[in-house]
Design a protein around this motif. Structure first.
Motif, PDB file in Angstrom:
ATOM      1  N   LEU A  11      43.153 -30.343 -52.035  1.00 41.75           N
ATOM      2  CA  LEU A  11      43.659 -29.131 -52.668  1.00 41.75           C
ATOM      3  C   LEU A  11      42.743 -27.947 -52.387  1.00 41.75           C
ATOM      4  CD1 LEU A  11      44.810 -30.636 -56.072  1.00 41.75           C
ATOM      5  CD2 LEU A  11      46.262 -29.917 -54.156  1.00 41.75           C
ATOM      6  N   ASP A  12      41.563 -28.216 -51.871  1.00 35.30           N
ATOM      7  CA  ASP A  12      40.614 -27.164 -51.503  1.00 35.30           C
ATOM      8  C   ASP A  12      40.733 -26.746 -50.042  1.00 35.30           C
ATOM      9  OD1 ASP A  12      39.484 -27.031 -54.058  1.00 35.30           O
ATOM     10  OD2 ASP A  12      38.143 -28.707 -53.629  1.00 35.30           O
ATOM     11  N   ASP A  13      41.685 -27.299 -49.313  1.00 35.82           N
ATOM     12  CA  ASP A  13      41.885 -26.975 -47.908  1.00 35.82           C
ATOM     13  C   ASP A  13      42.092 -25.457 -47.750  1.00 35.82           C
ATOM     14  OD1 ASP A  13      42.911 -28.364 -45.102  1.00 35.82           O
ATOM     15  OD2 ASP A  13      43.861 -26.441 -45.524  1.00 35.82           O
ATOM     16  N   ALA A  14      41.332 -24.852 -46.873  1.00 38.96           N
ATOM     17  CA  ALA A  14      41.378 -23.396 -46.694  1.00 38.96           C
ATOM     18  C   ALA A  14      42.762 -22.911 -46.266  1.00 38.96           C
ATOM     19  CB  ALA A  14      40.319 -22.958 -45.680  1.00 38.96           C
ATOM     20  N   GLU A  15      43.404 -23.621 -45.341  1.00 35.50           N
ATOM     21  CA  GLU A  15      44.735 -23.205 -44.891  1.00 35.50           C
ATOM     22  C   GLU A  15      45.767 -23.318 -46.002  1.00 35.50           C
ATOM     23  OE1 GLU A  15      46.543 -24.029 -40.905  1.00 35.50           O
ATOM     24  OE2 GLU A  15      44.670 -25.148 -40.669  1.00 35.50           O
ATOM     25  N   PHE A  16      45.674 -24.375 -46.788  1.00 41.13           N
ATOM     26  CA  PHE A  16      46.585 -24.549 -47.917  1.00 41.13           C
ATOM     27  C   PHE A  16      46.396 -23.397 -48.908  1.00 41.13           C
ATOM     28  CE2 PHE A  16      47.324 -26.558 -52.186  1.00 41.13           C
ATOM     29  CZ  PHE A  16      48.699 -26.575 -52.113  1.00 41.13           C
ATOM     30  N   ASN A  17      45.174 -23.109 -49.264  1.00 44.13           N
ATOM     31  CA  ASN A  17      44.900 -22.045 -50.221  1.00 44.13           C
ATOM     32  C   ASN A  17      45.251 -20.660 -49.680  1.00 44.13           C
ATOM     33  OD1 ASN A  17      43.910 -23.224 -52.769  1.00 44.13           O
ATOM     34  ND2 ASN A  17      42.534 -24.258 -51.356  1.00 44.13           N
ATOM     35  N   GLN A  18      45.227 -20.512 -48.365  1.00 41.17           N
ATOM     36  CA  GLN A  18      45.619 -19.230 -47.769  1.00 41.17           C
ATOM     37  C   GLN A  18      47.093 -18.923 -48.050  1.00 41.17           C
ATOM     38  OE1 GLN A  18      43.262 -17.250 -46.257  1.00 41.17           O
ATOM     39  NE2 GLN A  18      44.832 -15.665 -46.258  1.00 41.17           N
ATOM     40  N   LEU A  19      47.910 -19.960 -48.176  1.00 41.32           N
ATOM     41  CA  LEU A  19      49.328 -19.748 -48.485  1.00 41.32           C
ATOM     42  C   LEU A  19      49.498 -18.981 -49.794  1.00 41.32           C
ATOM     43  CD1 LEU A  19      50.651 -23.299 -47.533  1.00 41.32           C
ATOM     44  CD2 LEU A  19      51.111 -21.168 -46.295  1.00 41.32           C
ATOM     45  N   PHE A  20      48.605 -19.202 -50.758  1.00 45.62           N
ATOM     46  CA  PHE A  20      48.692 -18.526 -52.049  1.00 45.62           C
ATOM     47  C   PHE A  20      48.248 -17.065 -51.971  1.00 45.62           C
ATOM     48  CE2 PHE A  20      48.442 -22.995 -52.973  1.00 45.62           C
ATOM     49  CZ  PHE A  20      49.479 -23.152 -53.891  1.00 45.62           C
ATOM     50  N   ARG A  21      47.551 -16.704 -50.926  1.00 47.61           N
ATOM     51  CA  ARG A  21      47.167 -15.312 -50.726  1.00 47.61           C
ATOM     52  C   ARG A  21      48.160 -14.588 -49.817  1.00 47.61           C
ATOM     53  NH1 ARG A  21      42.459 -18.163 -50.895  1.00 47.61           N
ATOM     54  NH2 ARG A  21      42.259 -18.415 -48.651  1.00 47.61           N
ATOM     55  N   ASP A  22      48.755 -15.319 -48.882  1.00 47.36           N
ATOM     56  CA  ASP A  22      49.591 -14.684 -47.865  1.00 47.36           C
ATOM     57  C   ASP A  22      51.058 -14.524 -48.236  1.00 47.36           C
ATOM     58  OD1 ASP A  22      47.359 -14.511 -46.292  1.00 47.36           O
ATOM     59  OD2 ASP A  22      47.937 -16.115 -44.914  1.00 47.36           O
ATOM     60  N   PHE A  23      51.549 -15.248 -49.231  1.00 44.37           N
ATOM     61  CA  PHE A  23      52.980 -15.113 -49.514  1.00 44.37           C
ATOM     62  C   PHE A  23      53.268 -13.679 -49.948  1.00 44.37           C
ATOM     63  CE2 PHE A  23      51.616 -16.066 -53.847  1.00 44.37           C
ATOM     64  CZ  PHE A  23      52.528 -15.397 -54.655  1.00 44.37           C
ATOM     65  N   ARG A  24      54.491 -13.230 -49.665  1.00 39.60           N
ATOM     66  CA  ARG A  24      54.826 -11.825 -49.899  1.00 39.60           C
ATOM     67  C   ARG A  24      55.618 -11.593 -51.174  1.00 39.60           C
ATOM     68  NH1 ARG A  24      57.565  -9.531 -44.811  1.00 39.60           N
ATOM     69  NH2 ARG A  24      57.291  -7.628 -45.990  1.00 39.60           N
ATOM     70  N   TYR A  25      56.446 -12.576 -51.581  1.00 38.37           N
ATOM     71  CA  TYR A  25      57.348 -12.345 -52.708  1.00 38.37           C
ATOM     72  C   TYR A  25      57.266 -13.421 -53.793  1.00 38.37           C
ATOM     73  CZ  TYR A  25      59.273  -9.263 -49.162  1.00 38.37           C
ATOM     74  OH  TYR A  25      59.405  -8.308 -48.187  1.00 38.37           O
TER      75      TYR A  25
ATOM     76  N   ALA B 197      46.170 -12.117 -59.633  1.00 39.08           N
ATOM     77  CA  ALA B 197      46.137 -11.288 -58.426  1.00 39.08           C
ATOM     78  C   ALA B 197      47.531 -11.169 -57.809  1.00 39.08           C
ATOM     79  CB  ALA B 197      45.156 -11.875 -57.411  1.00 39.08           C
ATOM     80  N   ALA B 198      48.248 -12.267 -57.757  1.00 37.62           N
ATOM     81  CA  ALA B 198      49.597 -12.240 -57.186  1.00 37.62           C
ATOM     82  C   ALA B 198      50.532 -11.383 -58.035  1.00 37.62           C
ATOM     83  CB  ALA B 198      50.146 -13.661 -57.057  1.00 37.62           C
ATOM     84  N   VAL B 199      50.511 -11.608 -59.328  1.00 36.38           N
ATOM     85  CA  VAL B 199      51.406 -10.870 -60.219  1.00 36.38           C
ATOM     86  C   VAL B 199      51.073  -9.379 -60.204  1.00 36.38           C
ATOM     87  CG1 VAL B 199      52.083 -10.592 -62.649  1.00 36.38           C
ATOM     88  CG2 VAL B 199      51.934 -12.880 -61.649  1.00 36.38           C
ATOM     89  N   SER B 200      49.798  -9.038 -60.196  1.00 32.48           N
ATOM     90  CA  SER B 200      49.429  -7.614 -60.163  1.00 32.48           C
ATOM     91  C   SER B 200      49.837  -6.962 -58.841  1.00 32.48           C
ATOM     92  CB  SER B 200      47.946  -7.415 -60.449  1.00 32.48           C
ATOM     93  OG  SER B 200      47.171  -7.893 -59.390  1.00 32.48           O
ATOM     94  N   ALA B 201      50.019  -7.756 -57.793  1.00 32.55           N
ATOM     95  CA  ALA B 201      50.490  -7.232 -56.503  1.00 32.55           C
ATOM     96  C   ALA B 201      52.019  -7.216 -56.421  1.00 32.55           C
ATOM     97  CB  ALA B 201      49.915  -8.072 -55.359  1.00 32.55           C
ATOM     98  N   GLY B 202      52.698  -7.536 -57.537  1.00 32.85           N
ATOM     99  CA  GLY B 202      54.152  -7.495 -57.569  1.00 32.85           C
ATOM    100  C   GLY B 202      54.828  -8.767 -57.083  1.00 32.85           C
ATOM    101  N   LYS B 203      54.063  -9.848 -56.948  1.00 31.43           N
ATOM    102  CA  LYS B 203      54.621 -11.120 -56.493  1.00 31.43           C
ATOM    103  C   LYS B 203      54.998 -11.971 -57.702  1.00 31.43           C
ATOM    104  CE  LYS B 203      51.471 -11.080 -52.539  1.00 31.43           C
ATOM    105  NZ  LYS B 203      50.426 -11.854 -51.832  1.00 31.43           N
ATOM    106  N   ARG B 204      55.838 -12.964 -57.467  1.00 29.31           N
ATOM    107  CA  ARG B 204      56.256 -13.858 -58.544  1.00 29.31           C
ATOM    108  C   ARG B 204      55.725 -15.259 -58.274  1.00 29.31           C
ATOM    109  NH1 ARG B 204      61.966 -16.369 -60.165  1.00 29.31           N
ATOM    110  NH2 ARG B 204      61.408 -16.941 -62.292  1.00 29.31           N
ATOM    111  N   MET B 205      55.089 -15.836 -59.286  1.00 29.62           N
ATOM    112  CA  MET B 205      54.657 -17.228 -59.224  1.00 29.62           C
ATOM    113  C   MET B 205      55.392 -17.956 -60.332  1.00 29.62           C
ATOM    114  SD  MET B 205      50.662 -17.096 -58.179  1.00 29.62           S
ATOM    115  CE  MET B 205      50.738 -18.774 -57.562  1.00 29.62           C
ATOM    116  N   HIS B 206      56.108 -19.013 -59.940  1.00 35.15           N
ATOM    117  CA  HIS B 206      56.857 -19.750 -60.950  1.00 35.15           C
ATOM    118  C   HIS B 206      56.922 -21.218 -60.600  1.00 35.15           C
ATOM    119  CE1 HIS B 206      61.036 -19.426 -58.883  1.00 35.15           C
ATOM    120  NE2 HIS B 206      60.174 -18.899 -58.061  1.00 35.15           N
ATOM    121  N   ARG B 207      57.143 -22.004 -61.654  1.00 33.81           N
ATOM    122  CA  ARG B 207      57.247 -23.447 -61.488  1.00 33.81           C
ATOM    123  C   ARG B 207      58.225 -23.999 -62.491  1.00 33.81           C
ATOM    124  NH1 ARG B 207      52.105 -26.176 -61.486  1.00 33.81           N
ATOM    125  NH2 ARG B 207      51.204 -24.169 -60.994  1.00 33.81           N
ATOM    126  N   VAL B 208      58.788 -25.145 -62.134  1.00 26.96           N
ATOM    127  CA  VAL B 208      59.595 -25.935 -63.059  1.00 26.96           C
ATOM    128  C   VAL B 208      58.989 -27.324 -63.070  1.00 26.96           C
ATOM    129  CG1 VAL B 208      61.850 -26.964 -63.528  1.00 26.96           C
ATOM    130  CG2 VAL B 208      61.715 -24.611 -62.670  1.00 26.96           C
TER     131      VAL B 208
END
Length: 185
Positions: free
Chosen positions: A8-22, A66-77
């Motif tokens: 779960l600490d993989d750099a590429e995996f964690n980059q997905l949480f910074r790079d998503f746009r919406y 950080a994501a929410v303040s940038a106008g992105k949505r993070m959600h889970r079910v």
């Protein structure tokens, strides 16, 4: 070509949480996750201590904020089975309280026993911007084994359909949390 992550600490995996746009969406299906950053708090929960600071989840809350303040949505079910496991009671009473406060839209589908929603799989995944799918694999004890970035369009479309079905069938975490509060005499 498939990309796999074994941490779960993989750099590429964690980059997905910074790079998503919406949007970043997670389907959770397990009734227990065994992750190192929650072990201390889970032990305190099992010992009957009150919810307080949750250092183990602080980095995740920072990511959400950080994501929410940038106008992105993070959600889970999360599909949760009643009666709730100790872990899900902990997750609802402690972890989700922090992530919802940080801005994550957490929703639940509450089922009993083997009454699993027919439209949903029994495995976890992340879906970023409706176009990047990461299947999450765990062992029987809820320990993370690997994640797999999936590029097949038909599997990505299926994950979108599952997301839509899960969100439609779910209730907001806070609506369910009210039921978990002990009643006052």
């Amino acid at each position: 070509m498939t990309r796999s992550f074994t941490s779960l600490d993989d750099a590429e995996f964690n980059q997905l949480f910074r790079d998503f746009r919406y949007t970043a969406y997670r389907l959770e299906t397990l009734q227990r996750y065994d992750v190192s950053y929650e072990q201390d708090e889970f032990a305190r929960f099992l010992a009957g201590e009150s919810r307080g600071e949750f250092p183990g989840i602080a980095a995740w809350c920072d990511t959400v904020r950080a994501a929410v303040s940038a106008g992105k949505r993070m959600h889970r079910v999360h599909v949760v089975v009643e009666p709730l496991s100790d872990y899900v009671r902990f997750e609802c009473g402690w972890a989700y309280e922090h992530t919802v406060e940080a801005g994550e839209d957490v929703r639940l589908i509450v089922v009993s026993g083997d009454d699993w929603p027919a439209a949903l799989p029994r495995y976890d995944y992340w879906l970023f911007d409706s176009s990047q799918l990461v299947a999450m694999y765990y062992d029987e004890e809820g320990r993370f084994v690997s994640g797999e970035l999936i590029s097949e369009p038909e599997k990505i479309v299926q994950a979108n359909l599952w997301r839509d079905a899960a969100v439609s069938a779910s209730i907001p975490y806070r609506a369910y949390a009210v039921q978990l509060q002990p009643s006052s005499p």
